[in-house]
Scaffold this active site. Structure first.
Site, short mmCIF file in Angstrom:
data_model
loop_
_atom_site.label_atom_id
_atom_site.label_comp_id
_atom_site.label_asym_id
_atom_site.label_seq_id
_atom_site.Cartn_x
_atom_site.Cartn_y
_atom_site.Cartn_z
N ASP A 238 1.08 -1.18 -0.10
CA ASP A 238 0.05 -0.16 -0.02
C ASP A 238 0.86 1.18 -0.28
OD1 ASP A 238 -2.28 1.83 0.62
OD2 ASP A 238 -3.38 0.13 0.74
N HIS A 261 2.19 1.90 -3.06
CA HIS A 261 1.36 3.00 -3.69
C HIS A 261 1.94 4.30 -3.62
CE1 HIS A 261 -2.63 0.39 -3.28
NE2 HIS A 261 -1.72 -0.15 -3.64
#
Ligand SMILES: *[C@@H]1O[C@H](CO)[C@@H](O)[C@H](O)[C@H]1NC(C)=O
Length: 386
Positions: A238, A261
């Site tokens: 993430d 991310h």
């Protein structure tokens, strides 16, 4: 003559006292030799989960912390090389003098996600002048939990709204802290959460989790002032670093990110009474194979919020899958390649125009099949991605 001897003996007495004081100050609280910890991956470093069957269980880490925290002189706690089990621990201040925690070994969490009675694994709470270092690893052993909890997006909202995110390490309300040469691995969800900290530096800090591990943000920061993340390497599923409301004076420098991310500010505007985000500098960072590069996520909702004085500088990107979304910022010297044609998106709500956005020395080469790379404002009120 007699006087001379007196002087010599006085000096040696002073030296002896000085030596003893130094000795006392640097005496290490070794969790193995002094508090009965065992590097067998079975004996809990913390309290026993079942009091009745473990009546006389030592609580090595908690006992060491208690002694260190009560000491009027600086203390050092050592977790020597080896692999240990830790069920859960809150290491709490305020303490009387600075504490240094040397983690040389690997500390492992229970594999079962339901073994966590609280949504956290290890928490440092209200400690001043704290230092953690030593090259050790906090292993959340989360790989088994990823499949069960990751596939349903509803879980994310449930966990974020209820603050039920299972986090490896929480730094809560720390003041003047340094974290050096520490690795967090395979957290069940967020790796590190900083809340209410003042003046804390994470240096040579590593995050390791698989690319497809859900919700495993590397470092999340909220309501903290004076956070430095330098010379660190984050590889996770993430956001590498996510910056929540109330973050002020955050310096992210010489950080590599990817997979992950990217580095995100927000989501902002999701909840009422959010505090402003201001004074964020992300510089000399390198992102590779991240889905979003650097971005500011804000919700088109009813709750107001501000993000200001935010700077991205000297960012190198390699093969970004998506784009760079930015608002109210300056960004300079951004170089790299992109797999999508749109590399810079400036997203603003319909109500506010974007102000003071400065673009300078952007050089992104398109490496995918469609058109040239471009910077494009997009229609107002987009739905942010999570
Ligand atoms: C910040 O914390 C570090 C480490 O404890 C300390 O050396 C430094 O003096 C602190 N800075 C300020 C401004 O308090």
């Amino acid at each position: 003559m007699a006087n001379k001897i007196n002087v010599v003996s006085t000096i040696s007495t002073i030296l002896l006292i000085f030596f003893l004081v130094v000795q006392v100050q640097s005496a290490a609280l070794d969790v193995v030799t002094k508090f009965g910890a065992k590097a067998d991956e079975k004996t809990d470093l913390s309290k026993a989960s079942d009091i009745e069957t473990h009546f006389n269980t030592l609580m090595p880490l908690l006992d060491a912390w208690k002694e260190a925290c009560a000491s009027a002189t600086p203390s050092t706690i050592v977790i020597p090389k080896g692999a240990y089990l830790l069920s859960q621990a809150t290491l709490e201040g305020p303490c009387k003098a600075p504490i240094e925690l040397q983690v040389q070994g690997t500390v492992k969490a229970p594999t079962d996600p339901h073994a966590f009675k609280e949504p956290k694994w290890i928490e440092f709470y209200k400690v001043e002048n704290f230092k953690m270092l030593g090259g050790g690893v906090f292993d959340g052993q989360g790989t088994g939990a990823y499949k069960r909890e990751g596939c349903d997006k509803k879980d994310f909202f449930f966990y974020s709204i209820n603050s039920e995110i299972k986090q490896n390490i929480m730094f809560d309300y720390l003041t003047n802290a340094i974290i050096q040469d520490i690795t967090t691995r395979d957290s069940k969800q967020f790796h590190v959460n900083l809340l209410g900290c003042k003046n804390i530096t994470l240096e040579r800090f590593s995050v390791r989790a698989p690319k497809d591990s859900p919700n495993t943000d590397g470092i999340h920061i909220g309501r903290s002032d004076g956070v430095n993340i330098i010379n660190s390497d984050i590889r996770t599923g993430d956001d590498c670093i996510s910056i929540g409301d109330g973050t002020k004076h955050l310096d992210i420098k010489d950080v590599t990110c990817g997979p992950g991310h990217g580095i995100s500010i927000g989501s902002l505007g999701k909840f009422e009474n959010e505090e402003p985000v201001e004074g964020i500098t992300v510089s000399k960072c390198s992102l590779s194979d991240t889905t979003n590069g650097v971005r500011i996520k804000s919700w088109a909702g009813e709750f107001p919020g501000t993000a200001s004085d935010i700077h991205f500088e000297d960012i190198t990107m390699k093969n970004e899958e998506s784009n760079v979304k930015l608002s109210k910022i300056s960004f300079k010297n951004i170089h790299g390649t992109t797999a999508l044609s749109e590399v810079v998106k400036i997203i603003c709500s319909g109500k506010f125009s974007y102000e003071n956005v400065e673009l300078a020395d952007i050089d992104i080469t398109y490496s995918g099949p469609k058109g040239p790379a471009c910077a494009a404002p997009v229609p107002p009120n987009p739905t942010p991605t999570v």
